[in-house]
Design a protein around this motif. Sequence first.
Motif, PDB file in Angstrom:
ATOM      1  N   ASP A  45       0.805  -1.231   0.000  1.00  0.00           N
ATOM      2  CA  ASP A  45       0.000   0.000   0.000  1.00  0.00           C
ATOM      3  C   ASP A  45       0.833   1.273   0.000  1.00  0.00           C
ATOM      4  O   ASP A  45       0.387   2.311  -0.455  1.00  0.00           O
ATOM      5  CB  ASP A  45      -0.869   0.037   1.270  1.00  0.00           C
ATOM      6  N   TRP A  46       2.015   1.199   0.601  1.00  0.00           N
ATOM      7  CA  TRP A  46       2.810   2.400   0.799  1.00  0.00           C
ATOM      8  C   TRP A  46       3.731   2.687  -0.377  1.00  0.00           C
ATOM      9  O   TRP A  46       4.470   3.662  -0.354  1.00  0.00           O
ATOM     10  CB  TRP A  46       3.627   2.294   2.095  1.00  0.00           C
TER      11      TRP A  46
ATOM     12  N   TYR B 195      -1.274   4.807  -6.490  1.00  0.00           N
ATOM     13  CA  TYR B 195      -1.102   3.830  -5.410  1.00  0.00           C
ATOM     14  C   TYR B 195      -2.029   2.640  -5.664  1.00  0.00           C
ATOM     15  O   TYR B 195      -3.105   2.803  -6.254  1.00  0.00           O
ATOM     16  CB  TYR B 195      -1.376   4.495  -4.059  1.00  0.00           C
TER      17      TYR B 195
ATOM     18  N   TRP C 152      -4.117   0.974  -3.996  1.00  0.00           N
ATOM     19  CA  TRP C 152      -5.503   1.026  -3.519  1.00  0.00           C
ATOM     20  C   TRP C 152      -6.358   1.979  -4.354  1.00  0.00           C
ATOM     21  O   TRP C 152      -7.564   2.083  -4.134  1.00  0.00           O
ATOM     22  CB  TRP C 152      -5.547   1.401  -2.038  1.00  0.00           C
TER      23      TRP C 152
ATOM     24  N   ALA D 255       4.902  -1.487   7.203  1.00  0.00           N
ATOM     25  CA  ALA D 255       3.644  -2.060   7.687  1.00  0.00           C
ATOM     26  C   ALA D 255       3.374  -1.626   9.125  1.00  0.00           C
ATOM     27  O   ALA D 255       2.238  -1.594   9.578  1.00  0.00           O
ATOM     28  CB  ALA D 255       3.688  -3.583   7.603  1.00  0.00           C
TER      29      ALA D 255
ATOM     30  N   ASN E  81      -0.052   8.962   1.974  1.00  0.00           N
ATOM     31  CA  ASN E  81      -0.274   8.135   0.791  1.00  0.00           C
ATOM     32  C   ASN E  81      -0.852   6.765   1.116  1.00  0.00           C
ATOM     33  O   ASN E  81      -0.760   5.850   0.313  1.00  0.00           O
ATOM     34  CB  ASN E  81       1.039   7.969   0.029  1.00  0.00           C
ATOM     35  N   ARG E  82      -1.401   6.628   2.308  1.00  0.00           N
ATOM     36  CA  ARG E  82      -2.000   5.350   2.663  1.00  0.00           C
ATOM     37  C   ARG E  82      -3.480   5.368   2.314  1.00  0.00           C
ATOM     38  O   ARG E  82      -4.089   6.429   2.232  1.00  0.00           O
ATOM     39  CB  ARG E  82      -1.848   5.100   4.172  1.00  0.00           C
ATOM     40  N   PRO E  83      -4.055   4.151   2.127  1.00  0.00           N
ATOM     41  CA  PRO E  83      -5.490   4.103   1.853  1.00  0.00           C
ATOM     42  C   PRO E  83      -6.275   4.759   2.984  1.00  0.00           C
ATOM     43  O   PRO E  83      -5.918   4.614   4.149  1.00  0.00           O
ATOM     44  CB  PRO E  83      -5.782   2.599   1.778  1.00  0.00           C
ATOM     45  N   LYS E  84      -7.318   5.502   2.607  1.00  0.00           N
ATOM     46  CA  LYS E  84      -8.085   6.227   3.617  1.00  0.00           C
ATOM     47  C   LYS E  84      -9.499   5.679   3.672  1.00  0.00           C
ATOM     48  O   LYS E  84     -10.272   5.830   2.746  1.00  0.00           O
ATOM     49  CB  LYS E  84      -8.104   7.716   3.298  1.00  0.00           C
TER      50      LYS E  84
END
Lengths: 270, 292
Positions: free
Chosen positions: A92-93, A134, A136, B206, B285-288
Amino acid sequence: MSAVQVVGTSKIFNEGSAKQVDAIVEVNLTVESGEFVSLIGPSGCGKSTLLRLIANLLEPTQGVVSVNGKTAAQARLDQDYGMAFQQAGLFDWRTVGKNIELPLELKGWDKTKRAKRAEEMLHLVKLPEFAEMYPWQLSGGMQQRIAIARALAAHPPLLLMDEPFGALDEMTREYMQGELLRICAETSTTVVFVTHSIPEAVYLSNRVVVMSPRPGRIVEIIDVNLGAKRTEDTRAAEGFFRSITAVREALRGTHADHVAATAIRGVEDR
Amino acid sequence: MTLVGRIAYRTSMFVLAIAAIIGAWELYKLIGPQGGGKFFGVSILPRANNNAMPHVWDMFSRFGRPEVRGSDRKIWVVVLSGAWFSLRLSFVGFLLGSTVGVGLAVLMTRFRIVQRGLLPYLVMSQTVPLIALAPLVVSWGGKLEIGSFVWPRWLSASILGMFLAFFPIAVGTLRGLASAPSAAMELMESYAASWKQTLFKLRFPAAVPFMVPAFKLAASGAVVGVVVAEISTGLKGGIGRLIIEYAREATGDPAKVFTAVFGAAALGLTMSGIVAVSDLLLMRNRPKETTT
Ligand SMILES: Nc1ncnc2c1ncn2[C@@H]1O[C@H](COP(=O)(O)OP(=O)(O)OP(=O)(O)O)[C@@H](O)[C@H]1O
Ligand SMILES: [Mg+2]
C-alpha cells in the motif's frame, strides 16, 4: 533442460503427531521450458503445497525438486521464478511503479535501470500511465496485472501462480487469461498455474494436471491440443469442450475413488 | 480530504474544544458551591471561589503582568522560557525513548527468546512510581563518570522522560512489526530477501500505522516525565519548577500558578503537534477509509 522437475516428492505436515497431514505423496512432475501447466483438483489436494515446494517456500519431506536444473533453494536465491497469488499483495505504501521495482531493488539494481524496467513492465500489462498511482486506487483486475508485472520484472524464466484470477469477475477473468497468454508468449515464460476452474485450466494450458486429496497425488495429466495461438474463438472450439470433458472425467475419478462427496465441491464447473 | 483541509479541520476542532472547556469552567464558577461541596465530610466538589478557581480572564491578564512586583520581567516571558527549557529536555527524552523503544522492538522481533524474556520486565518497569525513580536517577547520574563526560543535571530529567516514552513505542512498534501479512512475508521470502531487507522494506512500512499512535503517547509521556522530574528534583529553569514556586503563592496570587499550568499544557501540545504533523506526512499516501 526442464524448467521444473519434481521427483518422488512428498510433503507431510506435523509428521508423527495426531495432526499429521499427508499434503502430497510420491508426486512426479516434469514441466518443460515454455510450457503452460495447470494444477487442478478439489480443495485440500495439495496444489498450493506443490507450488510452494517448487518455490522452495517449503522443504519436501521426501524427494527432490529442481528448477532450471538447480536445486529449488538455489533457484530461489537466483530468483529464477516470479510468483503471484490470489490476492495481488501489493504494498500500500509504494506507488505502482515502486511495487514493480521491489524485486529489482532487492537484487540491488540501480535506480535508472529499475525505473526503465518498471516502465517496460507497465507497458507489457497495458497500464503505462499508472506508475505514480497507489495500488488502492486501482481496480482488482488492474492490481492483479501489476502483481504479474512485479512477478515478471526480473525476467524470470518461470512464473508460479496460485489462483491469481480467483477473486476476479468472469469478464475480467477471461480478459486476464488472454493477457496472461500474450505476456507469457512475448516473454517466453514457463508457467505453473493453480486454478479451480476447468475452462480456465483448459484455455490456458498445454497440459492439465489433475490431483486428488487424502493423500494428495496426481491422478492424471491431460494434454490439451488447441494449438499454440489461442483466441476468443478457442472458447467455442470443439477441442476446447472435448478437453473440458476429459478434465471433468478425471476429476470425477478423484471423486469416485477415494474422496468423500464433499471434497469435490472445491472445483468449479465454469 | 487534502492535507491542508485536514490540518484546518483538526485546528478548528481544537479551538472548539478549548472554548468548551472555558465555558464549563466559568459555568461551574457561576453555579458551583463557593465553599466546595462536602459529602459525609469528604469534599468532592472543588470550591468555586476566586481563590481556588480564578476567572479565565484573570488568568490570561496575569500573563501580561510582571512575575514579581516591581520586576520588569513580564510573566509570559518567564513561563515561555521555562516551557522552552522543558521542551528541549522533553525532546531529548523523546528521542532517547524512540531509539530505545524501536531498538528493543527490533531486537524482540528478531529474537523470540529476547521477547519472551524481556517483555514482562518492560511491563513491570512501568509500574515503578516516577517520583521514587527521579532522585535515584539524579544520584546515579551524579556518580557517573565516563572519561571527560560530566553528567549534566538536566539529563536526569530527560532520562525520566525517556523512561515514560520508550514503553509505548516498544510495544506499539513490536505489534506493528509483527503486523506484516504472512502473504507479504512469503513474497519477500520468495525474493530471497535478507532479514534486514524484509525489516526495512516490509516490516517497518507495515508498522507505521501502529507506531504513530505509540509515538503520540510517548510524546506526552516524555513531557510528563520531564515535568515530574523537575518538580521532584527541583531542577531550575523548567516549567516544573515554576509550577511549584507559583503554587506556594496561590493564596496571594491565585492566577499565577495557572500561567505555569498553561505553559505546561502548551508544552505538551507542542510535542504532540510535532508528532501529529509527522503522522500526516507519513500517512498521506495510505489508503483512507475514514475522512477525518
Ligand atoms: N502449513 C501447514 N501446516 C499444516 N497443514 C497444512 C499446511 N499447509 C497446508 N496444509 C494441509 O495440506 C493439505 C493441502 O493443502 P493445500 O493448501 O496445498 O491445498 P490446495 O489444494 O491448495 O487447496 P485449495 O484449493 O483450497 O487452495 C490440506 O489438508 C492442508 O490442511
Ligand atoms: Mg491453495
